[in-house]
Design an enzyme around this catalytic site. Structure first.
Site, PDB file in Angstrom:
ATOM      1  N   ASP A 169      -6.699  -0.002   3.185  1.00 27.12           N
ATOM      2  CA  ASP A 169      -5.785   0.502   3.175  1.00 27.12           C
ATOM      3  C   ASP A 169      -5.430   1.877   3.791  1.00 27.12           C
ATOM      4  OD1 ASP A 169      -5.177  -2.044   1.839  1.00 27.12           O
ATOM      5  OD2 ASP A 169      -5.017  -0.908  -0.340  1.00 27.12           O
ATOM      6  N   SER A 219       0.762  -1.223  -0.065  1.00 28.58           N
ATOM      7  CA  SER A 219      -0.054  -0.053  -0.051  1.00 28.58           C
ATOM      8  C   SER A 219       0.909   1.078   0.002  1.00 28.58           C
ATOM      9  CB  SER A 219      -1.155   0.161   1.147  1.00 28.58           C
ATOM     10  OG  SER A 219      -1.728  -0.905   1.047  1.00 28.58           O
TER      11      SER A 219
HETATM   12  C1  GLA Z   1      -5.929  -4.381  -2.077  1.00 30.17           C
HETATM   13  C2  GLA Z   1      -7.124  -3.267  -2.281  1.00 30.17           C
HETATM   14  C3  GLA Z   1      -7.802  -3.325  -0.997  1.00 30.17           C
HETATM   15  C4  GLA Z   1      -8.339  -4.721  -0.652  1.00 30.17           C
HETATM   16  C5  GLA Z   1      -7.220  -5.920  -0.775  1.00 30.17           C
HETATM   17  C6  GLA Z   1      -7.486  -7.280  -0.888  1.00 30.17           C
HETATM   18  O1  GLA Z   1      -5.008  -4.023  -1.274  1.00 30.17           O
HETATM   19  O2  GLA Z   1      -6.423  -1.860  -2.240  1.00 30.17           O
HETATM   20  O3  GLA Z   1      -8.828  -2.527  -0.619  1.00 30.17           O
HETATM   21  O4  GLA Z   1      -9.445  -4.964  -1.324  1.00 30.17           O
HETATM   22  O5  GLA Z   1      -6.437  -5.814  -2.038  1.00 30.17           O
HETATM   23  O6  GLA Z   1      -7.981  -7.571   0.572  1.00 30.17           O
END
Ligand code: GLA
Length: 403
Positions: free
Chosen positions: A186, A135
């Protein structure tokens, strides 16, 4: 500089402020930071109104900022010092491509919400690896959001947006400005992270509960293994999973898969369910979400009851199996790492994040961490793959001003 203020790979507020002076010729007003994350459990549940249990990492994105006249200028040391310009008063989706869209998107989302915006000089640096599924994009959005809300101030007579409101604005930037259809996990953990604690989030209500996760006290590590697997087809696959989940919920007549039971889900493959040839696939997608929500609640229950965290290991491993077999978002690099970690003595291991590459987490005794890392590295070598990058995840603080 206190040791606490230094990010593990050495990106410091003082260093970022110095780079700001080099780029813009004067001092910044302040330096703000927001962390990346790993998710302990609760994958692909956040866009199904479900439960997630992430933690904020000590890895973070730092921004040094100062109000500017005559347009915004954003320089990123993470992008070879590239500078991107836009106008805070007029910028709209489509105007700013690439990494700077995460910055401009937050400014746009503030404006759309009726919050004051202003042009900024902004210098970005940090140590959340880009493209590893930790993230880095949410960390950049949230660092900009906390900086902007302080520098632009609240509208007259209105209080400053709180952390959940900032997370929603950052998510709006990601969904509607950048165009990535992600859920809200995130941004929420980047803003609500706390040292030593997990963020238990109900994505239907955005209700938060912090759950103590004392790894050191139990001689445990939550080992992160960045597989460095090449990402393939990620964007389209994420959207396709979302569409499958939405269709499954519609066929079941529930507002979201969070409201479905296992018995409901099994009906999706029945003749007459309306799913037609997609029945088996939709049943498996929905079964992942329903069982994953239950696993999150299981982990939260164990930790809140004061159990030894080792007890959650089998639920982590079951989550991986469900993501592999039912949700189909793993790749060989992820499966091999998770299997090898458990075979080498981890209590549980699973992919974390969206899948199709990225990281695996493994819960291990501290004195087994090196052996688990070595075991995964050896199996990778046997496949002809480069070694994973390994580091322990320590639950850390959310976005804040550093100086
Ligand atoms: C990505 C997305 C999150 C979530 C994950 C899976 O990181 O940004 O919002 O959906 O995948 O859990």
């Amino acid at each position: 500089m206190s040791a606490e203020a230094v990010s593990p790979e050495g990106v410091t507020p003082g260093g970022v402020a110095t780079e700001f002076v080099a780029a813009f010729g004067h001092e910044p007003v302040g330096v703000w930071a927001a962390p990346g994350r790993v998710n302990l459990i609760g994958e692909h549940t956040d866009y199904n109104d479900g439960f997630v249990l992430p933690l904020a990492l000590p890895l973070r994105t730092l921004v040094a900022a100062r109000p500017a006249g005559g347009g915004s200028a954003v320089t990123s040391l993470r992008e070879a010092g590239e500078t991107v310009r836009f106008d805070a008063a007029t910028v709209v989706p489509g105007d700013v491509p690439g990494w700077a869209a995460y910055v401009a998107g937050v400014v746009w989302a503030f404006r759309e919400a009726g919050l004051p915006v202003l042009d900024l000089e902004l210098l970005v640096d940090g140590d959340v690896p880009v493209g590893a599924g930790l993230s880095s994009s949410a960390a950049l959005e949230c660092a900009v959001a906390v900086a902007l809300t302080e520098l632009a101030g609240p509208p007259p007579g209105v209080s400053r947006p709180g952390r959940t409101e900032l997370a929603r604005l950052a998510r709006r930037a990601e969904n509607d400005f950048v165009g990535a259809p992600t859920g809200g996990m995130d941004q929420m953990v980047s803003l609500h992270g706390e040292a030593g604690r997990l963020v238990f989030l109900d994505t239907r209500t955005d209700g938060i509960e912090h759950i103590a996760f004392d790894l050191a006290g139990h001689d445990l590590d939550l080992l992160v293994l960045d597989t460095r697997a090449p990402h393939a087809l990620v964007d389209g696959q994420y959207g396709a999973r979302r569409a499958d989940c939405a269709r499954a919920a519609e066929l079941l007549g529930v507002p979201a898969l969070r409201d479905a039971t296992l018995a409901d889900v099994e009906r999706l493959d029945d003749e007459g369910s309306g799913a037609g040839p997609d029945g088996d696939r939709l049943r498996r997608r929905a079964r992942h979400v329903v069982t994953e929500d239950a696993r999150v609640l299981g982990v939260v229950g164990m930790l809140k009851a004061g159990n030894d965290p080792r007890a959650i290991g089998p639920l982590l491993t079951a989550s991986h199996a469900s993501l592999r077999d039912d949700f189909e978002v793993t790749v060989p690099h992820l499966d091999v790492a998770a299997d090898a970690a458990v075979a080498a003595g981890a209590y549980g291991a699973r992919m974390t994040g969206g899948g199709f590459g990225g990281c695996v987490i493994a819960l291990c005794d501290r004195d087994r961490t090196a052996a688990v890392t070595e075991a995964v590295t050896e199996v990778y070598a046997a496949h002809g793959w480069q070694p994973p990058v390994a580091f322990p995840a320590v639950p850390s603080e959310g976005a804040r001003r550093l100086t």
